[in-house]
Motif scaffolding. Sequence first.
Motif, PDB file in Angstrom:
ATOM      1  N   LYS A 187       0.830  -1.204   0.000  1.00  0.00           N
ATOM      2  CA  LYS A 187       0.000   0.000   0.000  1.00  0.00           C
ATOM      3  C   LYS A 187       0.872   1.266   0.000  1.00  0.00           C
ATOM      4  CE  LYS A 187      -3.984  -2.116   2.285  1.00  0.00           C
ATOM      5  NZ  LYS A 187      -4.832  -2.141   3.488  1.00  0.00           N
ATOM      6  N   VAL A 188       1.962   1.261   0.743  1.00  0.00           N
ATOM      7  CA  VAL A 188       2.870   2.405   0.734  1.00  0.00           C
ATOM      8  C   VAL A 188       3.469   2.591  -0.643  1.00  0.00           C
ATOM      9  CG1 VAL A 188       5.056   3.293   1.643  1.00  0.00           C
ATOM     10  CG2 VAL A 188       3.395   2.277   3.210  1.00  0.00           C
ATOM     11  N   ALA A 189       3.853   1.482  -1.314  1.00  0.00           N
ATOM     12  CA  ALA A 189       4.407   1.564  -2.667  1.00  0.00           C
ATOM     13  C   ALA A 189       3.393   2.152  -3.629  1.00  0.00           C
ATOM     14  CB  ALA A 189       4.861   0.180  -3.124  1.00  0.00           C
ATOM     15  N   ALA A 190       2.138   1.730  -3.476  1.00  0.00           N
ATOM     16  CA  ALA A 190       1.091   2.251  -4.367  1.00  0.00           C
ATOM     17  C   ALA A 190       0.906   3.744  -4.154  1.00  0.00           C
ATOM     18  CB  ALA A 190      -0.218   1.500  -4.113  1.00  0.00           C
ATOM     19  N   GLN A 191       0.932   4.210  -2.894  1.00  0.00           N
ATOM     20  CA  GLN A 191       0.792   5.634  -2.609  1.00  0.00           C
ATOM     21  C   GLN A 191       1.937   6.447  -3.193  1.00  0.00           C
ATOM     22  OE1 GLN A 191      -1.795   7.312  -0.979  1.00  0.00           O
ATOM     23  NE2 GLN A 191      -2.868   5.350  -1.223  1.00  0.00           N
ATOM     24  N   LEU A 192       3.117   5.804  -3.319  1.00  0.00           N
ATOM     25  CA  LEU A 192       4.298   6.489  -3.867  1.00  0.00           C
ATOM     26  C   LEU A 192       4.429   6.299  -5.372  1.00  0.00           C
ATOM     27  CD1 LEU A 192       6.886   5.592  -1.051  1.00  0.00           C
ATOM     28  CD2 LEU A 192       5.926   7.839  -1.515  1.00  0.00           C
ATOM     29  N   ASN A 193       3.418   5.627  -5.969  1.00  0.00           N
ATOM     30  CA  ASN A 193       3.419   5.368  -7.420  1.00  0.00           C
ATOM     31  C   ASN A 193       4.616   4.525  -7.846  1.00  0.00           C
ATOM     32  OD1 ASN A 193       1.039   6.927  -7.845  1.00  0.00           O
ATOM     33  ND2 ASN A 193       2.310   8.802  -7.793  1.00  0.00           N
ATOM     34  N   VAL A 194       5.002   3.599  -6.983  1.00  0.00           N
ATOM     35  CA  VAL A 194       6.068   2.660  -7.313  1.00  0.00           C
ATOM     36  C   VAL A 194       5.414   1.319  -7.640  1.00  0.00           C
ATOM     37  CG1 VAL A 194       8.085   1.415  -6.467  1.00  0.00           C
ATOM     38  CG2 VAL A 194       7.749   3.819  -5.856  1.00  0.00           C
ATOM     39  N   VAL A 195       5.646   0.823  -8.875  1.00  0.00           N
ATOM     40  CA  VAL A 195       5.072  -0.451  -9.299  1.00  0.00           C
ATOM     41  C   VAL A 195       5.857  -1.570  -8.628  1.00  0.00           C
ATOM     42  CG1 VAL A 195       4.540  -1.957 -11.241  1.00  0.00           C
ATOM     43  CG2 VAL A 195       4.351   0.525 -11.498  1.00  0.00           C
ATOM     44  N   LEU A 196       5.168  -2.377  -7.851  1.00  0.00           N
ATOM     45  CA  LEU A 196       5.836  -3.408  -7.052  1.00  0.00           C
ATOM     46  C   LEU A 196       5.005  -4.682  -7.089  1.00  0.00           C
ATOM     47  CD1 LEU A 196       8.349  -3.683  -5.206  1.00  0.00           C
ATOM     48  CD2 LEU A 196       6.858  -3.185  -3.272  1.00  0.00           C
ATOM     49  N   ASP A 197       5.659  -5.788  -7.460  1.00  0.00           N
ATOM     50  CA  ASP A 197       4.987  -7.091  -7.459  1.00  0.00           C
ATOM     51  C   ASP A 197       5.059  -7.675  -6.049  1.00  0.00           C
ATOM     52  OD1 ASP A 197       5.024 -10.222  -7.799  1.00  0.00           O
ATOM     53  OD2 ASP A 197       4.108  -9.384  -9.616  1.00  0.00           O
ATOM     54  N   PRO A 198       3.966  -8.284  -5.562  1.00  0.00           N
ATOM     55  CA  PRO A 198       3.993  -8.859  -4.214  1.00  0.00           C
ATOM     56  C   PRO A 198       5.139  -9.841  -3.989  1.00  0.00           C
ATOM     57  CG  PRO A 198       1.751  -8.793  -5.045  1.00  0.00           C
ATOM     58  CD  PRO A 198       2.628  -8.415  -6.193  1.00  0.00           C
ATOM     59  N   ASP A 199       5.549 -10.548  -5.069  1.00  0.00           N
ATOM     60  CA  ASP A 199       6.634 -11.522  -4.905  1.00  0.00           C
ATOM     61  C   ASP A 199       7.986 -10.848  -4.659  1.00  0.00           C
ATOM     62  OD1 ASP A 199       4.880 -13.607  -5.230  1.00  0.00           O
ATOM     63  OD2 ASP A 199       5.195 -13.759  -7.399  1.00  0.00           O
ATOM     64  N   GLU A 200       8.057  -9.530  -4.946  1.00  0.00           N
ATOM     65  CA  GLU A 200       9.319  -8.820  -4.718  1.00  0.00           C
ATOM     66  C   GLU A 200       9.550  -8.522  -3.241  1.00  0.00           C
ATOM     67  OE1 GLU A 200      10.449  -5.785  -7.796  1.00  0.00           O
ATOM     68  OE2 GLU A 200       8.318  -6.022  -8.307  1.00  0.00           O
ATOM     69  N   VAL A 201       8.521  -8.631  -2.433  1.00  0.00           N
ATOM     70  CA  VAL A 201       8.659  -8.462  -0.981  1.00  0.00           C
ATOM     71  C   VAL A 201       8.866  -9.836  -0.372  1.00  0.00           C
ATOM     72  CG1 VAL A 201       7.632  -7.568   1.120  1.00  0.00           C
ATOM     73  CG2 VAL A 201       7.147  -6.456  -1.069  1.00  0.00           C
ATOM     74  N   ASP A 202      10.086 -10.129   0.039  1.00  0.00           N
ATOM     75  CA  ASP A 202      10.413 -11.455   0.570  1.00  0.00           C
ATOM     76  C   ASP A 202       9.797 -11.658   1.952  1.00  0.00           C
ATOM     77  OD1 ASP A 202      11.531 -13.963   0.785  1.00  0.00           O
ATOM     78  OD2 ASP A 202      13.470 -13.208   1.509  1.00  0.00           O
ATOM     79  N   VAL A 203       9.995 -10.689   2.857  1.00  0.00           N
ATOM     80  CA  VAL A 203       9.460 -10.787   4.206  1.00  0.00           C
ATOM     81  C   VAL A 203       9.309  -9.382   4.777  1.00  0.00           C
ATOM     82  CG1 VAL A 203      11.745 -10.976   5.281  1.00  0.00           C
ATOM     83  CG2 VAL A 203       9.752 -11.893   6.468  1.00  0.00           C
ATOM     84  N   ALA A 204       8.310  -9.199   5.655  1.00  0.00           N
ATOM     85  CA  ALA A 204       8.105  -7.911   6.315  1.00  0.00           C
ATOM     86  C   ALA A 204       7.511  -8.158   7.696  1.00  0.00           C
ATOM     87  CB  ALA A 204       7.197  -7.019   5.484  1.00  0.00           C
ATOM     88  N   HIS A 205       8.006  -7.414   8.701  1.00  0.00           N
ATOM     89  CA  HIS A 205       7.494  -7.580  10.062  1.00  0.00           C
ATOM     90  C   HIS A 205       7.886  -6.370  10.896  1.00  0.00           C
ATOM     91  CE1 HIS A 205      11.537  -8.483  11.616  1.00  0.00           C
ATOM     92  NE2 HIS A 205      11.722  -9.185  10.493  1.00  0.00           N
ATOM     93  N   ARG A 206       7.320  -6.312  12.097  1.00  0.00           N
ATOM     94  CA  ARG A 206       7.663  -5.227  13.024  1.00  0.00           C
ATOM     95  C   ARG A 206       8.965  -5.568  13.767  1.00  0.00           C
ATOM     96  NH1 ARG A 206       4.413  -0.386  13.031  1.00  0.00           N
ATOM     97  NH2 ARG A 206       2.349  -0.977  12.260  1.00  0.00           N
ATOM     98  N   LEU A 207       9.753  -4.535  14.081  1.00  0.00           N
ATOM     99  CA  LEU A 207      10.950  -4.709  14.899  1.00  0.00           C
ATOM    100  C   LEU A 207      10.582  -4.548  16.368  1.00  0.00           C
ATOM    101  CD1 LEU A 207      13.586  -2.637  12.897  1.00  0.00           C
ATOM    102  CD2 LEU A 207      13.469  -5.123  13.084  1.00  0.00           C
ATOM    103  N   LYS A 208      11.191  -5.370  17.210  1.00  0.00           N
ATOM    104  CA  LYS A 208      10.940  -5.267  18.647  1.00  0.00           C
ATOM    105  C   LYS A 208      11.581  -3.990  19.181  1.00  0.00           C
ATOM    106  CE  LYS A 208      10.688 -10.245  19.519  1.00  0.00           C
ATOM    107  NZ  LYS A 208      11.262 -11.386  20.289  1.00  0.00           N
ATOM    108  N   THR A 209      10.924  -3.398  20.163  1.00  0.00           N
ATOM    109  CA  THR A 209      11.440  -2.187  20.791  1.00  0.00           C
ATOM    110  C   THR A 209      11.159  -2.228  22.280  1.00  0.00           C
ATOM    111  OG1 THR A 209      11.324   0.221  20.854  1.00  0.00           O
ATOM    112  CG2 THR A 209       9.305  -0.946  20.284  1.00  0.00           C
TER     113      THR A 209
END
Length: 315
Positions: A187-209
């Motif tokens: 969704k952030v990529a879409a807002q920035l008009n960056v064409v991104l395939d879902p397969d290009e995102v290997d992994v995403a998660h929150r960092l512990k703090t």
Amino acid sequence: MSTCASCNKKIVSDFAECFECKQKYHFECSINEVVYRKKLNSKQPWKCGSCACRRTIKASEADDTEGATTLSSVKSELLAEIKRLVKPLSESISELKRDVTDLRNFVQHVSDNYDNILTELKSFKSQLSTVTHNCEGLSRQLVEKNGEILNLSTQLNQMEQYVRNKNLIISGIPLMQNENCKDIVMKVAAQLNVVLDPDEVDVAHRLKTNKNTTPLIIAQFTRRSSRDALLAKKKLVVTNAFYPGLKISESIFLNEHLTPLNNKLLMLAKKTARVNGFKFVWFRNKVMVRKDENSPALSIDTEQDLLKKVGQSSI
């Protein structure tokens, strides 16, 4: 008729009589008549010259005897006082003599052992020289090892940063239950008009703090170019509520995933740049700085580089 005891002439008028010997004298042979009359009136006996002389001699002899007795007494007292004063002085002299004897014996002992002491001193100096030489060698080795450690640390940091060159840090996204971080990245990529395939995102998660702040999102891409396309945008200003909890005009920031060492160096570089009048500080594989638009970009690998190329920070 009486005769004068001084001139043996007859006395035909008033005369002076000695109180001691009772002999008679013409006034002109002995004493002034007026003085004699005054003595008689004041009941002071007059003595002729002979009697007065004999009394003076007796008094002198008596005084001499008394003086001799007094002198002898004073002499005895002086001798006693001198002995009293000299006694502690004699004791001090005796003690001083003993100290001198002890000192003489000590000096003799040192003299007897001088050769041994000199030999031991030479040995100590030789050992000290060896230790000093070894310390200098160890100091040089320590400097060399410190340099090697710094180089290895720099290389290791570069390797760690290289491993992260496909990662992206996203901040400013509210934390929601059951969220899907991959969808957030898309969704952030879409807002920035960056064409991104879902397969290009290997992994995403929150960092512990450990802080009371919203955890950051870290995303790892399969290709570095995909990450760079988003990283080039740097910031997204929210214009529509494309995600729950977002408010209009809020900002979402995109940054490289830095190693702790690079993150610390970047923060220090920003502070130092402000103090020394450098306008630009950024990170592209390493910390970079530039004085102004017309100056060349300088790479910063270590704090020593920062001190040498930018200057000292007073913050």
